[in-house]
Design an enzyme around this catalytic site. Structure first.
Site, PDB file in Angstrom:
ATOM      1  N   GLY A 297       0.799  -1.208   0.000  1.00  0.00           N
ATOM      2  CA  GLY A 297       0.000   0.000   0.000  1.00  0.00           C
ATOM      3  C   GLY A 297       0.833   1.260   0.000  1.00  0.00           C
ATOM      4  N   ASP A 298       2.149   1.146  -0.205  1.00  0.00           N
ATOM      5  CA  ASP A 298       3.039   2.301  -0.264  1.00  0.00           C
ATOM      6  C   ASP A 298       4.239   1.909  -1.125  1.00  0.00           C
ATOM      7  OD1 ASP A 298       4.600   4.731   0.590  1.00  0.00           O
ATOM      8  OD2 ASP A 298       2.938   4.912   1.996  1.00  0.00           O
ATOM      9  N   ASP A 299       5.357   2.651  -1.016  1.00  0.00           N
ATOM     10  CA  ASP A 299       6.520   2.356  -1.860  1.00  0.00           C
ATOM     11  C   ASP A 299       6.984   0.916  -1.675  1.00  0.00           C
ATOM     12  OD1 ASP A 299       6.653   5.007  -2.797  1.00  0.00           O
ATOM     13  OD2 ASP A 299       7.881   5.615  -1.091  1.00  0.00           O
TER      14      ASP A 299
END
Length: 492
Positions: A297-299
């Protein structure tokens, strides 16, 4: 998910050869010297010194066994997974039924094995986790220690927040990253250690992070969430051949560490799970990240070095980092991100053989007013992407600060960034390169870039970012044209 796991099914670990990563270190140090002296050729030479031929830079082999594979695993210089003393966590009263709390058993196992190893001559210890579902709260590792997860073993993070105790904020952040004050400790933690291995036959560490995500979504989070695995101020770390799932926050976080290898990892989180970065090397050096599959859900990978005035004060950069053969998807963030917390500086980073799809960006440099620091000597090569919103992005921050005492005059410096051999299809936009107002962005090179099937905006968007472009489609912005034939960017 099944496809990802199958694609990265690791082999059982072999006895780890003691490496000699001198060539890698000499190459990176030479590149660092060129950057400091600001020679015009610093950026491409940093790529060339990493042994290879343009436009496909490759790192020097860390030891003879890794020449054919191009591995950077020689950054880890410990003894490997085998240890003089070994025992199963069952020996310390653990029950693998997925219900019984094993927090005390894991903590007792580490302490007793450390003592046994010391009494036996200091050869180190290995804790075996057999097949089963082992529920536990946070526990600390120790030096010369291996945590080994057998196939079918699943370590489950406790659903009781009290079993994730609070610890002091990191000095380079000054506070918890999400909330003021202290932060929750990681599920598996270590500080001031040497020679730590977390590995297995594709066993799993599952943080069961949904409880923490709900607190964040509902705005009821009192303290910053814990990571799944965090090592602090430690050296010679190897994390390999396991699956990491559902971290409450950033998944793997080495901070103030050196000689860290993270390889053959499968990292999974729901694509809407907030801030579940895959791997975040932070104020760390001699870091190898290779052969990893990440859904997040992010990098997928974010290189960091501290936040605003706290990161500037600590002044510990992230440097000498290789990120290679990483693939995955993140709908809101980047395949590889630099920052936005980069106040201690980031230098000498090689990113190559990156494959990203259904994501917001493939590569992003993120910074802000008040960050200070620098991002320099960055080589990004051999990137493929499909269905990505913005292929390459330099972005300004979103007024995201540790507190109101940050220095408004502390501006970042971005220099010597080479981006080559990029292929993208089914994209929304051409590259977006936006500078922080008043900051310096120079020595940016794009070479052999093909971006096809752009649906919304084919024109590059550039604001106060300057450099050169050679063999680029679609045509770059004016800031990257009419620069003649440069030897350092065009290799002509």
């Amino acid at each position: 998910m099944a496809k990802a796991a199958a694609a990265h099914e690791p082999l059982p670990p072999l006895p780890w050869p003691r490496p000699a990563p001198l060539l890698v270190l000499l190459a990176l140090l030479a590149a660092s010297y060129l950057a400091v002296t600001r020679l015009p050729a610093a950026a491409p030479l940093s790529a060339l010194l990493l042994i290879g031929h343009p436009p496909h830079p490759s790192p020097a082999p860390a030891h003879s066994d890794s020449i054919s594979s191009g591995s950077c695993a020689g950054f880890y210089a410990g003894v490997g997974p085998a240890r003089a003393v070994a025992a199963s966590v069952e020996e310390f009263g653990a029950v693998g039924d997925g219900v019984t709390s094993n927090t005390a058993a894991f903590r007792r196992a580490v302490a007793e094995l450390e003592e046994r190893a010391r009494d036996g001559g200091g050869g180190g210890a290995r804790l075996e986790v057999p097949p089963g579902r082992w529920l536990t709260g946070s526990f600390n590792l120790t030096s010369r220690f291996t945590l080994f997860l057998h196939r079918g073993a699943v370590i489950l993070g406790s659903q009781d927040p009290e079993e994730w105790p609070l610890i002091a904020p990191l000095p380079s952040y000054g506070r918890g990253r999400e909330r003021l004050g202290p932060r929750h400790i990681s599920l598996i933690h270590g500080e001031g250690l040497n020679d730590v291995v977390v590995t297995g036959n594709n066993g799993t560490i599952d943080g069961q992070g949904e409880m923490w995500w709900e607190l964040w979504w509902n705005r009821t989070l009192n303290h910053t969430r814990g990571h799944l695995v965090e090592l602090v101020n430690s050296t010679n770390i190897l994390i390999s051949n396991i699956t990491l799932r559902n971290s409450p926050f950033w998944t793997v976080h080495p901070v103030y560490c050196s000689n860290v290898v993270m390889k053959d990892l499968t990292i999974l989180a729901p694509l809407n799970a907030p801030n579940t970065d895959g791997i975040d090397p932070d104020s760390s050096s001699e870091v190898c990240i290779e052969d990893c599959y990440i859904e997040s859900g992010d990098d997928l990978v974010a290189v960091k070095s501290g936040w605003d005035q706290y990161g500037i004060s600590v002044g510990k950069p992230s440097t000498n980092i290789v990120i290679q053969r990483v693939s995955g998807t993140t709908p809101t963030c980047s395949g590889v991100g630099f920052g936005s917390e980069m106040s201690g500086g980031i230098s000498n980073v090689l990113v190559r053989d990156l494959h990203v799809w259904n994501s917001a960006q493939a590569v992003r440099l993120k910074t802000d007013v008040g960050r200070g620091g620098y991002i320099t000597n960055i080589t990004i090569a051999n990137v493929t992407m499909e269905k990505v919103k913005v292929p390459i992005r330099f972005s300004r921050g979103a007024d995201d600060h540790s507190d109101d005492n940050y220095d408004r005059t502390a501006l970042p410096r971005i220099s010597n960034v080479v981006v080559s051999d990029i292929v993208g299809v089914d994209l929304q936009r051409a590259p977006m390169l936006e500078a922080v107002a008043g900051a310096v962005y120079e020595g940016i090179c794009f070479r052999n870039v093909s971006l096809r099937g752009i649906r919304r905006e084919e024109r590059w968007h550039c604001e106060s970012v300057y450099g050169e472009a050679h063999g680029v489609f679609p045509a770059p912005c004016e800031e990257f044209r009419n620069n003649g034939s440069s030897s350092w960017c065009g290799f002509s």
